[in-house]
Design a protein around this motif. Structure first.
Motif, mmCIF file in Angstrom:
data_model
loop_
_atom_site.group_PDB
_atom_site.id
_atom_site.type_symbol
_atom_site.label_atom_id
_atom_site.label_comp_id
_atom_site.label_asym_id
_atom_site.label_seq_id
_atom_site.Cartn_x
_atom_site.Cartn_y
_atom_site.Cartn_z
ATOM 1 N N ALA A 83 8.448 8.460 -17.015
ATOM 2 C CA ALA A 83 8.272 7.091 -16.537
ATOM 3 C C ALA A 83 7.028 6.945 -15.673
ATOM 4 O O ALA A 83 6.463 5.854 -15.576
ATOM 5 C CB ALA A 83 9.501 6.655 -15.733
ATOM 6 N N PHE A 84 6.607 8.035 -15.024
ATOM 7 C CA PHE A 84 5.474 7.981 -14.106
ATOM 8 C C PHE A 84 4.987 9.397 -13.816
ATOM 9 O O PHE A 84 5.648 10.380 -14.168
ATOM 10 C CB PHE A 84 5.859 7.281 -12.795
ATOM 11 N N LEU A 85 3.841 9.496 -13.156
ATOM 12 C CA LEU A 85 3.302 10.797 -12.769
ATOM 13 C C LEU A 85 4.051 11.343 -11.558
ATOM 14 O O LEU A 85 4.564 10.565 -10.733
ATOM 15 C CB LEU A 85 1.819 10.665 -12.427
ATOM 16 N N PRO A 86 4.136 12.655 -11.414
ATOM 17 C CA PRO A 86 4.739 13.221 -10.198
ATOM 18 C C PRO A 86 4.056 12.671 -8.953
ATOM 19 O O PRO A 86 2.835 12.470 -8.925
ATOM 20 C CB PRO A 86 4.469 14.723 -10.358
ATOM 21 N N GLY A 87 4.858 12.406 -7.930
ATOM 22 C CA GLY A 87 4.330 11.875 -6.685
ATOM 23 C C GLY A 87 4.262 10.363 -6.627
ATOM 24 O O GLY A 87 3.925 9.790 -5.577
ATOM 25 N N THR A 88 4.586 9.683 -7.730
ATOM 26 C CA THR A 88 4.579 8.220 -7.748
ATOM 27 C C THR A 88 5.612 7.683 -6.762
ATOM 28 O O THR A 88 6.750 8.141 -6.716
ATOM 29 C CB THR A 88 4.883 7.700 -9.164
ATOM 30 N N ARG A 125 22.553 5.596 -5.615
ATOM 31 C CA ARG A 125 22.439 7.048 -5.560
ATOM 32 C C ARG A 125 22.015 7.608 -6.922
ATOM 33 O O ARG A 125 21.193 8.515 -7.012
ATOM 34 C CB ARG A 125 23.786 7.650 -5.145
ATOM 35 N N GLY A 126 22.558 7.036 -7.992
ATOM 36 C CA GLY A 126 22.170 7.459 -9.327
ATOM 37 C C GLY A 126 20.701 7.181 -9.603
ATOM 38 O O GLY A 126 20.002 8.008 -10.199
ATOM 39 N N ALA A 127 20.206 6.015 -9.168
ATOM 40 C CA ALA A 127 18.798 5.668 -9.373
ATOM 41 C C ALA A 127 17.891 6.612 -8.587
ATOM 42 O O ALA A 127 16.830 7.032 -9.075
ATOM 43 C CB ALA A 127 18.558 4.226 -8.953
ATOM 44 N N ILE A 128 18.288 6.954 -7.373
ATOM 45 C CA ILE A 128 17.508 7.904 -6.574
ATOM 46 C C ILE A 128 17.411 9.238 -7.287
ATOM 47 O O ILE A 128 16.337 9.853 -7.367
ATOM 48 C CB ILE A 128 18.144 8.066 -5.175
ATOM 49 N N ASP A 129 18.521 9.699 -7.846
ATOM 50 C CA ASP A 129 18.523 10.972 -8.563
ATOM 51 C C ASP A 129 17.559 10.938 -9.753
ATOM 52 O O ASP A 129 16.818 11.900 -10.000
ATOM 53 C CB ASP A 129 19.932 11.314 -9.056
ATOM 54 N N LEU A 130 17.546 9.823 -10.496
ATOM 55 C CA LEU A 130 16.657 9.714 -11.651
ATOM 56 C C LEU A 130 15.193 9.775 -11.229
ATOM 57 O O LEU A 130 14.378 10.442 -11.872
ATOM 58 C CB LEU A 130 16.936 8.410 -12.405
ATOM 59 N N VAL A 131 14.844 9.068 -10.167
ATOM 60 C CA VAL A 131 13.463 9.069 -9.687
ATOM 61 C C VAL A 131 13.054 10.469 -9.235
ATOM 62 O O VAL A 131 11.972 10.971 -9.580
ATOM 63 C CB VAL A 131 13.288 8.057 -8.537
ATOM 64 N N GLN A 132 13.913 11.119 -8.491
ATOM 65 C CA GLN A 132 13.570 12.439 -7.954
ATOM 66 C C GLN A 132 13.517 13.507 -9.030
ATOM 67 O O GLN A 132 12.759 14.473 -8.913
ATOM 68 C CB GLN A 132 14.551 12.806 -6.844
ATOM 69 N N ARG A 133 14.285 13.351 -10.094
ATOM 70 C CA ARG A 133 14.236 14.321 -11.193
ATOM 71 C C ARG A 133 12.856 14.357 -11.846
ATOM 72 O O ARG A 133 12.445 15.385 -12.387
ATOM 73 C CB ARG A 133 15.279 13.970 -12.252
ATOM 74 N N GLN A 134 12.165 13.226 -11.828
ATOM 75 C CA GLN A 134 10.820 13.171 -12.394
ATOM 76 C C GLN A 134 9.753 13.357 -11.314
ATOM 77 O O GLN A 134 8.598 13.005 -11.516
ATOM 78 C CB GLN A 134 10.607 11.867 -13.159
ATOM 79 N N ALA A 135 10.163 13.927 -10.187
ATOM 80 C CA ALA A 135 9.250 14.225 -9.077
ATOM 81 C C ALA A 135 8.625 12.963 -8.497
ATOM 82 O O ALA A 135 7.520 13.011 -7.954
ATOM 83 C CB ALA A 135 8.170 15.213 -9.509
ATOM 84 N N GLY A 174 0.793 -1.217 0.000
ATOM 85 C CA GLY A 174 0.000 0.000 0.000
ATOM 86 C C GLY A 174 0.828 1.270 0.000
ATOM 87 O O GLY A 174 0.300 2.360 -0.253
ATOM 88 N N GLU A 175 2.128 1.141 0.280
ATOM 89 C CA GLU A 175 3.023 2.295 0.289
ATOM 90 C C GLU A 175 3.855 2.392 -0.979
ATOM 91 O O GLU A 175 4.755 3.221 -1.092
ATOM 92 C CB GLU A 175 3.951 2.216 1.504
ATOM 93 N N ILE A 176 3.564 1.523 -1.954
ATOM 94 C CA ILE A 176 4.383 1.411 -3.167
ATOM 95 C C ILE A 176 3.476 1.473 -4.398
ATOM 96 O O ILE A 176 2.452 0.788 -4.458
ATOM 97 C CB ILE A 176 5.157 0.078 -3.175
ATOM 98 N N ASP A 177 3.857 2.285 -5.380
ATOM 99 C CA ASP A 177 3.110 2.351 -6.632
ATOM 100 C C ASP A 177 3.766 1.546 -7.742
ATOM 101 O O ASP A 177 3.090 0.978 -8.603
ATOM 102 C CB ASP A 177 2.965 3.809 -7.087
ATOM 103 N N VAL A 178 5.088 1.527 -7.764
ATOM 104 C CA VAL A 178 5.816 0.801 -8.793
ATOM 105 C C VAL A 178 7.148 0.335 -8.213
ATOM 106 O O VAL A 178 7.705 0.985 -7.318
ATOM 107 C CB VAL A 178 6.028 1.679 -10.053
ATOM 108 N N VAL A 179 7.650 -0.791 -8.722
ATOM 109 C CA VAL A 179 8.956 -1.320 -8.315
ATOM 110 C C VAL A 179 9.933 -1.085 -9.457
ATOM 111 O O VAL A 179 9.653 -1.430 -10.611
ATOM 112 C CB VAL A 179 8.878 -2.825 -8.002
#
Length: 213
Positions: free
Chosen positions: A116-121, A137-147, A55-60
């Motif tokens: 890749a996804f909507l902001p807030g995903t 760390r690189g993956a975190i940056d990519l996710v956060q760049r797309q909000a 319930g706390e996860i939208d996508v893996v």
């Protein structure tokens, strides 16, 4: 036969991981022998999912390449979609790219489709092993760049160092190798005691059953 799963802190399947036989250009161990043994793979996923709330996860999201195996399996268990985060040059769609230093100290590029996804995903990041933390760390940056919101990090083991300590301090981290366990101490030393008695045949699937310890 003794239940191979045993108590939760036993993590019997970790002893199936094999040592590096090819030298310093490669990771110091190979966890993929867990995956080929159905009982081991199932118990690994059970232990990881026990500490996750779908319930706390939208996508893996799985990190290229072995994070694809573990990430896709967890996505199926959690009934969530799967997003691959790939090495540079592999995706045929628009991408965002980051550069990072991997466990061997080499600089690499990693990409994620854009958008890749909507902001807030809420995105759960999965990799097979976290050593220096550069790839994650690189993956975190990519996710956060797309909000996107990092819902947590999942891996078989996260070695303890200043870089990975930031991950545990700043968010949810789920590992099969439990902090404070003898497995964690051995992972930090990059030498498992189980290497001394490693037997590849223990992992082999056989007709109608799977190998047990």
């Amino acid at each position: 036969m003794t239940d191979p799963k045993g108590p939760r802190d036993n993590r019997w399947y970790l002893s199936l991981m094999s040592p590096n036989t090819k030298g310093p250009k490669f990771a110091w161990l190979d966890p993929t022998s867990i995956y080929i043994n159905a009982a081991a793979f199932s118990d690994l996923l059970d232990d990881l999912c026990a500490d996750l709330d779908a319930g706390e996860i939208d996508v893996v999201a799985g990190l290229d390449a072995m994070g694809f195996v573990l990430g896709a399996a967890l996505a199926a268990r959690l009934e969530r979609g799967f997003l691959p985060i790939r090495k540079s040059g592999k995706l045929c769609v628009d991408t965002d790219k980051v550069s990072f230093s991997n466990y061997s100290g080499r600089t690499q590029d990693m990409e994620m489709r854009q958008p890749a996804f909507l902001p807030g995903t809420r995105v759960l990041l999965v990799d097979q092993w976290v050593e220096t933390g550069g790839t994650m760390r690189g993956a975190i940056d990519l996710v956060q760049r797309q909000a996107g919101v990092v819902a947590g990090i999942v891996t078989i083991a996260m070695e303890e160092n200043p870089a990975t300590a930031v991950f545990r301090e700043s968010g949810k981290v789920v590992t099969a190798v439990l902090p404070g366990s003898r497995w964690q101490a051995e992972a930090n030393r990059q030498r498992l005691s189980s290497f001394a008695t490693y037997d590849a045949a223990r992992t082999f699937p056989t007709a109608g059953r799977t190998a047990a310890p």
